[in-house]
Design a protein around this motif. Structure first.
Motif, PDB file in Angstrom:
ATOM      1  N   SER A  57      35.137  48.866  29.386  1.00  0.00           N
ATOM      2  CA  SER A  57      36.590  48.829  28.883  1.00  0.00           C
ATOM      3  C   SER A  57      37.135  50.032  29.846  1.00  0.00           C
ATOM      4  CB  SER A  57      37.118  48.880  27.443  1.00  0.00           C
ATOM      5  OG  SER A  57      36.564  49.731  26.840  1.00  0.00           O
ATOM      6  N   LEU A  74      37.165  49.648  34.009  1.00  0.00           N
ATOM      7  CA  LEU A  74      37.853  48.504  34.637  1.00  0.00           C
ATOM      8  C   LEU A  74      38.373  48.946  36.005  1.00  0.00           C
ATOM      9  CD1 LEU A  74      39.431  46.712  31.397  1.00  0.00           C
ATOM     10  CD2 LEU A  74      37.427  46.210  32.805  1.00  0.00           C
ATOM     11  N   LYS A  86      31.958  39.932  31.028  1.00  0.00           N
ATOM     12  CA  LYS A  86      32.970  40.249  31.081  1.00  0.00           C
ATOM     13  C   LYS A  86      33.606  41.171  31.964  1.00  0.00           C
ATOM     14  CE  LYS A  86      35.864  39.558  28.238  1.00  0.00           C
ATOM     15  NZ  LYS A  86      36.894  38.577  28.182  1.00  0.00           N
ATOM     16  N   ALA A  87      32.614  42.217  32.222  1.00  0.00           N
ATOM     17  CA  ALA A  87      33.002  42.940  33.433  1.00  0.00           C
ATOM     18  C   ALA A  87      32.659  42.283  34.816  1.00  0.00           C
ATOM     19  CB  ALA A  87      31.776  44.260  33.613  1.00  0.00           C
ATOM     20  N   SER A  93      33.591  39.317  35.271  1.00  0.00           N
ATOM     21  CA  SER A  93      34.592  38.306  35.440  1.00  0.00           C
ATOM     22  C   SER A  93      36.325  38.838  35.404  1.00  0.00           C
ATOM     23  CB  SER A  93      34.522  37.443  34.319  1.00  0.00           C
ATOM     24  OG  SER A  93      34.797  37.903  33.023  1.00  0.00           O
ATOM     25  N   SER A  94      36.107  40.183  35.475  1.00  0.00           N
ATOM     26  CA  SER A  94      37.604  41.022  35.242  1.00  0.00           C
ATOM     27  C   SER A  94      38.242  40.865  36.573  1.00  0.00           C
ATOM     28  CB  SER A  94      37.244  42.667  34.989  1.00  0.00           C
ATOM     29  OG  SER A  94      36.384  43.005  36.029  1.00  0.00           O
ATOM     30  N   ASN A  95      39.378  40.839  36.412  1.00  0.00           N
ATOM     31  CA  ASN A  95      40.327  40.805  37.660  1.00  0.00           C
ATOM     32  C   ASN A  95      40.976  41.923  38.177  1.00  0.00           C
ATOM     33  OD1 ASN A  95      42.493  40.016  39.130  1.00  0.00           O
ATOM     34  ND2 ASN A  95      43.406  38.374  37.889  1.00  0.00           N
ATOM     35  N   ASN A 117      43.843  45.084  37.122  1.00  0.00           N
ATOM     36  CA  ASN A 117      43.062  46.360  36.757  1.00  0.00           C
ATOM     37  C   ASN A 117      43.666  47.476  37.696  1.00  0.00           C
ATOM     38  OD1 ASN A 117      41.447  45.262  34.432  1.00  0.00           O
ATOM     39  ND2 ASN A 117      39.970  44.829  35.832  1.00  0.00           N
TER      40      ASN A 117
END
Length: 393
Positions: A288, A291, A380-381, A383-385, A389
């Protein structure tokens, strides 16, 4: 996809362990490593002591107990010797008798072992069987478990009358059991878990008491590993041979020991689970807070699978560090605890057995748990956009 590619390792170390701006996440990661090390060390100590205790009890308790008893013709005895896990076969008699002394009467399990007709498998010796002393033929002497002397208030060289209902005779007085005088001249350690104490006599003397004639019809099988019974029982069943094994009398004792071992392992595994949750929390905080950095890496052309690999590497490095530290602490600490416990008790040395298979299983379980708890934050990391970010800054 290489987990230990140099670029992945460099970025993983900076994200997970060298972040000056996110010290709390680094602190939680260190705590998770310490927790894994403590859990692995505790598991090694527990499994080593419990395995050593189990091996010691197996060797002591099952030495004077028939591993497997079969009822068959003498012609099949040689065939039994070639079955897997069987190292010796000999004629054997076993039955309950009443032991009458001058003061009291008690129950005993009388055994007769015919060592003269014992058949050994190639590569094995008689000493390997660890047989107790067997009185000579015609002496009518007995070698009994030490507990029977206490139970019947006897001393060595005490004369007793053994009474058996096997092949009892019909007389004008009715059904009369068979009886004969014997003498207790020796004893061995009472390591059994039965209420009925075993007593060993010469095979021929026992046959005369039970009034057995003809060829032997019962044989005792000595096994290399008494716990490996399943395949042997299946083979005996397929051969149509009636058989029984030590689990009928000792099975509950060893099941209770195994259940205690399993329950201790489950409780200690919770330490590693809690540490793995800390690892998940630390990695989630790292993701988090990184990002923007992840978005920059993606904008520079780094693929999602590389991002996934980086954060998996962070978790696996934590798990590997904790596992190696726990192993390095647990192995010597096991020996220290065993020595301290042995010195502070009147008993003999606490048995310890550090087995490679147990160490590998603990290490594999620890690494697998680290991987599973790392997987979600890493996904999650990956697949982050990056656009969203970078827009947030």
């Amino acid at each position: 996809m290489s987990l230990f590619y140099s670029l992945n390792l460099t970025i993983a170390r900076r994200f997970g362990f060298k972040s000056k701006s996110h010290k709390f996440a680094t602190f939680v990661a260190i705590i998770s490593i310490v927790g894994i090390a403590i859990g692995v060390a505790a598991l090694i100590i527990d499994t080593s002591i419990m395995q050593g205790l189990q091996n010691s009890l197996k060797n002591k308790t099952l030495t004077n107990v028939a591993h497997v008893t079969v009822k068959t013709d003498k012609s099949n005895a040689e065939k039994l010797l070639h079955l897997d896990n069987v190292i010796a076969v000999c004629p054997y008699i076993e039955d309950q008798v009443l032991v009458q002394t001058d003061k009291t009467v008690g129950l005993a399990l009388l055994e007769g072992i015919d060592t003269e007709n014992l058949m050994l498998r190639d590569g094995h010796s008689l000493e390997e069987l660890k047989l107790p002393f067997i009185p000579p033929k015609g002496s009518y002497n007995l070698n009994g478990a030490a507990a029977i002397f206490y139970n019947l208030d006897m001393r060595l060289n005490s004369r007793v009358k053994l009474i058996s209902t096997t092949n009892a005779r019909y007389t004008p007085m009715g059904l009369t059991p068979r009886a004969r005088l014997f003498k207790f001249t020796d004893y061995f350690a009472s390591t059994h878990s039965n209420a009925i104490c075993p007593v060993i006599g010469n095979y021929e003397d026992v046959r005369k008491l039970f009034y057995l004639k003809g060829e032997p019809s019962s044989f005792r099988l000595f096994l290399h590993d008494p716990f490996m019974l399943d395949k042997l029982n299946e083979k005996l069943d397929s051969m149509g041979i009636e058989h029984s094994d030590f689990t009928a009398t000792q099975g509950d004792f060893f099941k209770a020991l195994a259940m205690e071992k399993i329950s201790m392992i489950i409780m200690l595994c919770l330490i590693i689970v809690v540490a793995a949750f800390n690892m998940l929390s630390a990695l989630a905080m790292t993701v988090s807070s990184r990002l923007t950095d992840i978005a920059i890496l993606k904008s520079l052309g780094m693929q999602n699978k590389k991002i996934l690999t980086i954060f998996l590497t962070v978790g696996l490095l934590s798990g590997l560090t904790g596992t190696l530290a726990g192993t390095a602490i647990g192995i010597p600490l096991t020996a220290v605890i065993s020595n301290v416990m042995s010195m502070n008790t009147a008993m003999s040395e606490i048995p310890v057995s550090i087995e490679i298979s147990n160490l590998l299983l603990i290490g594999f379980g620890s690494m697998l748990m680290s991987f599973l708890f790392t997987l979600y934050p890493a996904l999650k990391a990956a697949s982050s956009n990056p656009v969203e970010n970078l827009t947030r800054g």
